[in-house]
Design a protein around this motif. Structure first.
Motif, PDB file in Angstrom:
ATOM      1  N   SER A  83       0.864  -1.163   0.000  1.00  0.00           N
ATOM      2  CA  SER A  83       0.000   0.000   0.000  1.00  0.00           C
ATOM      3  C   SER A  83       0.908   1.223   0.000  1.00  0.00           C
ATOM      4  CB  SER A  83      -0.854  -0.065   1.273  1.00  0.00           C
ATOM      5  OG  SER A  83      -1.442   1.166   1.552  1.00  0.00           O
ATOM      6  N   ARG A  85       1.228   5.767  -1.052  1.00  0.00           N
ATOM      7  CA  ARG A  85       0.603   7.032  -1.419  1.00  0.00           C
ATOM      8  C   ARG A  85       1.389   7.637  -2.578  1.00  0.00           C
ATOM      9  NH1 ARG A  85       1.021   9.954   3.327  1.00  0.00           N
ATOM     10  NH2 ARG A  85      -0.849   8.815   3.956  1.00  0.00           N
ATOM     11  N   VAL A  97      -3.493   9.614  -4.328  1.00  0.00           N
ATOM     12  CA  VAL A  97      -4.204   8.337  -4.336  1.00  0.00           C
ATOM     13  C   VAL A  97      -3.348   7.327  -3.588  1.00  0.00           C
ATOM     14  CG1 VAL A  97      -3.277   7.637  -6.607  1.00  0.00           C
ATOM     15  CG2 VAL A  97      -5.425   6.643  -5.787  1.00  0.00           C
ATOM     16  N   GLU A  98      -4.010   6.398  -2.900  1.00  0.00           N
ATOM     17  CA  GLU A  98      -3.296   5.368  -2.137  1.00  0.00           C
ATOM     18  C   GLU A  98      -3.688   3.988  -2.665  1.00  0.00           C
ATOM     19  OE1 GLU A  98      -3.119   8.030   1.978  1.00  0.00           O
ATOM     20  OE2 GLU A  98      -3.938   5.993   2.053  1.00  0.00           O
ATOM     21  N   TRP A 122      -7.047   0.183  -7.408  1.00  0.00           N
ATOM     22  CA  TRP A 122      -7.559   1.508  -7.045  1.00  0.00           C
ATOM     23  C   TRP A 122      -8.641   1.841  -8.062  1.00  0.00           C
ATOM     24  CZ3 TRP A 122      -7.164   5.981 -10.203  1.00  0.00           C
ATOM     25  CH2 TRP A 122      -6.399   5.804 -11.369  1.00  0.00           C
ATOM     26  N   GLU A 125     -12.544   6.895  -8.038  1.00  0.00           N
ATOM     27  CA  GLU A 125     -13.123   7.546  -6.855  1.00  0.00           C
ATOM     28  C   GLU A 125     -12.165   7.583  -5.658  1.00  0.00           C
ATOM     29  OE1 GLU A 125     -15.992   4.250  -7.010  1.00  0.00           O
ATOM     30  OE2 GLU A 125     -15.978   4.285  -4.831  1.00  0.00           O
ATOM     31  N   ASP A 126     -11.061   6.807  -5.734  1.00  0.00           N
ATOM     32  CA  ASP A 126     -10.066   6.834  -4.648  1.00  0.00           C
ATOM     33  C   ASP A 126      -9.095   8.005  -4.796  1.00  0.00           C
ATOM     34  OD1 ASP A 126     -10.999   4.404  -3.503  1.00  0.00           O
ATOM     35  OD2 ASP A 126      -9.884   3.276  -5.019  1.00  0.00           O
ATOM     36  N   LYS A 128      -8.013  11.811  -4.880  1.00  0.00           N
ATOM     37  CA  LYS A 128      -8.515  13.066  -4.320  1.00  0.00           C
ATOM     38  C   LYS A 128      -7.676  14.234  -4.812  1.00  0.00           C
ATOM     39  CE  LYS A 128      -7.862  10.992  -0.437  1.00  0.00           C
ATOM     40  NZ  LYS A 128      -7.655  10.573   0.972  1.00  0.00           N
TER      41      LYS A 128
ATOM     42  N   ARG B  11     -16.726  -3.997  -1.309  1.00  0.00           N
ATOM     43  CA  ARG B  11     -16.310  -3.496   0.016  1.00  0.00           C
ATOM     44  C   ARG B  11     -17.197  -4.087   1.113  1.00  0.00           C
ATOM     45  NH1 ARG B  11     -16.752   1.616  -2.852  1.00  0.00           N
ATOM     46  NH2 ARG B  11     -14.753   2.003  -3.860  1.00  0.00           N
ATOM     47  N   SER B  72      -7.379  -0.592   5.231  1.00  0.00           N
ATOM     48  CA  SER B  72      -7.493   0.080   3.934  1.00  0.00           C
ATOM     49  C   SER B  72      -8.077  -0.913   2.941  1.00  0.00           C
ATOM     50  CB  SER B  72      -6.084   0.516   3.504  1.00  0.00           C
ATOM     51  OG  SER B  72      -6.070   0.927   2.167  1.00  0.00           O
ATOM     52  N   ARG B  74      -9.176  -1.291  -1.353  1.00  0.00           N
ATOM     53  CA  ARG B  74      -9.205  -0.715  -2.691  1.00  0.00           C
ATOM     54  C   ARG B  74      -9.941  -1.686  -3.601  1.00  0.00           C
ATOM     55  NH1 ARG B  74      -8.833   2.945  -0.381  1.00  0.00           N
ATOM     56  NH2 ARG B  74      -7.202   4.507  -0.160  1.00  0.00           N
ATOM     57  N   THR B  76     -11.715  -2.588  -7.308  1.00  0.00           N
ATOM     58  CA  THR B  76     -11.631  -2.272  -8.728  1.00  0.00           C
ATOM     59  C   THR B  76     -12.582  -3.210  -9.467  1.00  0.00           C
ATOM     60  OG1 THR B  76     -10.021  -3.927  -9.452  1.00  0.00           O
ATOM     61  CG2 THR B  76      -9.146  -1.957  -8.373  1.00  0.00           C
TER      62      THR B  76
END
Lengths: 131, 131
Positions: A83, A85, A97-98, A122, A125-126, A128, B11, B72, B74, B76
Motif C-alpha cells: 500500500s 501514497r 491516491v493510495e 484503485w 473515486e479513490d 482526491k 467493500r 485500507s 481498494r 476495482t
C-alpha cells in the motif's frame, strides 16, 4: 537464496520502484520490469506488456511533479503486496491516491529482482484533489 | 449494476468477511466463499479449494479469541485488495498480524457477492506476539 533473503529482495525492489515512480524517467521505471513484464493498472483494465509499452504507460508521469510514500508492504514466497501514497502535481493541481499494488518477480541478470507483473488496485473515486 | 455499486458490494463483502473472521464459526466464514472458491494463505502455499476444505482451514480460529480491523480497502472492476489487522489470543498468548489480502468475487444467489478467490500476502516474520 534463503526465503528471508528473497523477501528482503522483494521489499528492496518495491522500494526501488516507488523511488523510480517519484523521481526517474519512464524508461528507467520500465527498466525495473522484466523484458516481457506486464502491468495492469487499474486491475480490470487491459494489461500492458513489455518494456516499450510500459515506458509509454509511465510517460505522462514525466510531466508531473511526483512523490511516493510506502505505507505497508507484505512479501511472501509468491510475490509482494504493498500500500502506498502517490502525489502528483500537474498544471497547478495536486492529486493524491493510495493504491494497493501486487507484484511478482524474477531474478535479473545483475542479481536484483525484476518485476514480472504489477497489478494496481484503485478506482478513480479513490483519487482526491488535495490542492 | 453500475461500477460504483459493484465496488460498494465488494467493500461490503470484505467487511462481512472480516466480521466473520472475528466472530463467526469456520462454516459461516466458508459460506462467504463460492462453492468452488479458493484460498491461498499465505500466497505461495498450496491453494485450498471448496467450502469443506475452506471450513477446515478456518477451524483452528474457533479455539481463539479474535479481533479484526480493516485498515485500507481498494476495490476495482477486477477485484479488491485490503490491508487489515487480525489479533488472535490462544492459550494466554496474543498475536497480531497485518496481512494484505486480494479477493475476486461473483454474484451469489441472494444478490450478495461470494468470494471466488482469496490470496493472503504475509510471512511468518510479520506476525508479532503482543501479549
Amino acid at each position: 537464496m534463503t526465503q528471508t533473503t528473497t523477501l528482503d529482495a522483494q521489499r528492496a525492489t518495491v522500494a526501488r520502484y516507488l523511488d523510480a515512480v517519484a523521481s526517474k524517467s519512464a524508461a528507467e521505471i520500465a527498466a525495473l520490469y522484466a523484458p516481457e513484464g506486464t502491468l495492469e493498472d487499474p486491475v480490470g483494465s487491459e494489461p500492458v506488456r513489455g518494456r516499450a509499452a510500459i515506458t509509454e504507460f509511465y510517460a505522462p508521469l514525466e510531466q508531473a511533479s511526483r512523490a511516493t510514500e510506502l505505507l505497508s508492504v507484505r512479501a511472501t514466497e509468491g510475490g509482494a503486496a504493498f500500500s502506498f501514497r502517490v502525489t502528483t502535481t500537474v498544471g497547478g493541481a495536486t492529486y493524491e491516491v493510495e493504491p494497493i499494488d501486487v507484484m511478482t518477480f524474477e531474478p535479473g541478470p545483475d542479481g536484483d529482482l525484476l518485476i514480472t507483473s504489477m497489478r494496481a488496485f484503485w478506482a478513480p473515486e479513490d483519487m482526491k484533489e488535495i490542492a
